[in-house]
Write a protein that holds these residues in place. Structure first.
Motif, mmCIF file in Angstrom:
data_model
loop_
_atom_site.group_PDB
_atom_site.id
_atom_site.type_symbol
_atom_site.label_atom_id
_atom_site.label_comp_id
_atom_site.label_asym_id
_atom_site.label_seq_id
_atom_site.Cartn_x
_atom_site.Cartn_y
_atom_site.Cartn_z
ATOM 1 N N LYS A 288 0.860 -1.188 0.000
ATOM 2 C CA LYS A 288 0.000 0.000 0.000
ATOM 3 C C LYS A 288 0.894 1.235 0.000
ATOM 4 N N ARG A 289 0.618 2.148 -0.936
ATOM 5 C CA ARG A 289 1.447 3.356 -1.055
ATOM 6 C C ARG A 289 0.715 4.563 -0.479
ATOM 7 N N HIS A 290 1.419 5.337 0.343
ATOM 8 C CA HIS A 290 0.873 6.565 0.905
ATOM 9 C C HIS A 290 1.754 7.710 0.423
ATOM 10 N N PHE A 291 1.180 8.622 -0.364
ATOM 11 C CA PHE A 291 1.955 9.713 -0.943
ATOM 12 C C PHE A 291 1.735 11.015 -0.182
ATOM 13 N N PHE A 292 2.808 11.754 -0.006
ATOM 14 C CA PHE A 292 2.768 13.027 0.707
ATOM 15 C C PHE A 292 3.584 14.052 -0.074
ATOM 16 N N ASP A 293 3.119 14.370 -1.273
ATOM 17 C CA ASP A 293 3.841 15.322 -2.105
ATOM 18 C C ASP A 293 3.676 16.738 -1.581
ATOM 19 N N PHE A 294 4.673 17.548 -1.818
ATOM 20 C CA PHE A 294 4.617 18.944 -1.401
ATOM 21 C C PHE A 294 5.534 19.768 -2.309
ATOM 22 N N GLN A 295 5.281 21.064 -2.319
ATOM 23 C CA GLN A 295 6.131 21.965 -3.081
ATOM 24 C C GLN A 295 7.420 22.208 -2.321
ATOM 25 N N GLY A 296 8.442 22.617 -3.041
ATOM 26 C CA GLY A 296 9.698 22.976 -2.399
ATOM 27 C C GLY A 296 10.517 21.776 -1.969
ATOM 28 N N TYR A 297 11.502 22.059 -1.157
ATOM 29 C CA TYR A 297 12.436 21.034 -0.725
ATOM 30 C C TYR A 297 11.920 20.261 0.484
ATOM 31 N N GLY A 298 11.162 20.931 1.346
ATOM 32 C CA GLY A 298 10.609 20.275 2.526
ATOM 33 C C GLY A 298 10.975 20.936 3.839
ATOM 34 N N LEU A 299 11.784 21.989 3.774
ATOM 35 C CA LEU A 299 12.160 22.690 5.000
ATOM 36 C C LEU A 299 11.021 23.531 5.558
ATOM 37 N N GLN A 300 9.981 23.761 4.755
ATOM 38 C CA GLN A 300 8.883 24.609 5.218
ATOM 39 C C GLN A 300 8.180 24.041 6.446
ATOM 40 N N PHE A 301 8.170 22.721 6.603
ATOM 41 C CA PHE A 301 7.493 22.115 7.754
ATOM 42 C C PHE A 301 8.280 22.401 9.045
#
Length: 356
Positions: free
Chosen positions: A303-316
């Protein structure tokens, strides 16, 4: 001393200053635009020309050094993205200047420094956080929730690898002791920090390491135990690894594929398929191929769970720090300094063992 102009709409936002103009500083500057309530206010460098060029691309005011940045009342918080061995002194000065502080990992290079910095921040009632950006990714939040809910049953083990080949160069920061080099601080920290984030502090710590000619650790194996749940972790500059992370349970496993430190998806597999994936992940080449294929093509039993986001990921990470600062906290709930200190203690303990 330069001052930036703050409009009325910006009074409620946190003005971030960046110390450093390297790759991670640029990623921070790019990703801050995705964070409500945060803005890039300024950047300092050892070279005013570099700071000016950085600001021309990303915005903010250029400062000739970090002292000038800290002197500006329009800087509310500081992100320290300078070389590892400078983290302690710059963070100390930032805290003394009553600026909230986010330090790119490692927080500092020794546990003793970490303890001193934490005590000083507490005394001054100033926010301080280590920037291990992986902890704040949506995929990691999902994994932690799945573990808590018992989605994969009783925990059995953790395995993870993070290794990137670097040609030996005694002057490169990866191999230079004076610059805080070594695979444990650069890569192993992610593995240990994530394990602690998911399972708490370990009961036992063992491991081994192999030195580079300069004496820093070229590679290391880390073994931790969390109430009987073992974690087998590997890092190194001697190879490019599969760079995956697996949490095994009695009813299945969760896999963070390569590169897990920037995870945008989670694979969930039952016991049979988990065993097959585990075998594939023992080899770095097949691990990377499997990760790429599974992202694109559905695999039976996975089962695949996708969590795409803009940018590199430092925003979180930026968002979590900004929120904590606005709430008047001196530590972030998902990145307590006690865990940063514990992580450094573990890395130091591994280095205390005889090298192989």
């Amino acid at each position: 001393m330069p001052h930036s102009h703050i409009t009325e709409s910006e009074f409620s936002s946190i003005g971030w200053g960046i110390v450093g103009t390297g790759t991670i500083a640029a990623r921070f500057a790019e990703d801050i635009k995705y964070v409500a309530g945060a803005r890039l206010a300024g950047v300092s460098s050892r070279s005013l020309d570099r700071a000016t060029m950085f600001c021309a691309q990303h915005g903010g005011i250029a400062y000739e050094n970090y002292t000038a940045l800290l002197d500006d009342k329009n800087i509310d918080a500081v992100y320290i993205a300078s070389p590892n061995t400078s983290h302690f002194s710059i963070a100390w000065e930032a805290i003394a200047a009553n600026k909230s502080v986010l330090v790119e990992k490692p927080l500092v290079t020794t546990a003793e420094e970490a303890e001193r910095l934490r005590a000083f921040a507490a005394e001054r009632k100033v926010f301080l956080m280590e920037g291990v950006w992986t902890r704040f990714l949506p995929a990691i939040e999902f994994v932690k929730g799945a573990i808590r809910s018992g989605a994969i049953g009783e925990l059995r083990s953790i395995r993870g690898e993070l290794a990137f080949r670097h040609a030996y160069d005694p002057d490169n920061r990866f191999f230079d002791p004076a610059q805080g080099g070594g695979s444990l601080l650069d890569l192993g920290l992610y593995l240990v920090s994530l394990s602690i984030f998911l399972l708490g502090c370990p009961d036992t710590v063992t491991g081994k390491w192999h030195p580079a000619p300069t004496g820093v650790d070229m590679m290391a194996d880390i073994e931790l135990s969390f109430g009987g749940v073992p974690a087998f972790l590997q890092c190194g500059f001697d190879r490019t690894g599969g760079n995956w992370f697996r949490i095994k349970g009695s009813r299945g496993s969760l896999f963070l594929p390569s590169p897990f430190i920037g995870a945008r998806c989670v694979f969930e597999a039952g016991p049979v398929m988990a065993r097959i994936i585990g075998i594939l992940c023992r080899n770095s080449v097949t691990a990377r191929i499997f990760s790429k294929l599974t992202r694109k093509i559905p695999i039976p039993g996975v089962k695949r769970h996708f969590f795409d986001f803009q940018g590199y990921g430092l925003q979180f990470e930026i968002g979590a720090a900004t929120k904590a600062i606005k709430e008047g906290r001196i530590e972030a709930p998902f990145a307590p300094l006690s865990e940063s200190i514990e992580t450094i203690h573990i890395l130091e303990k591994i280095r205390s063992f005889p090298s192989s």
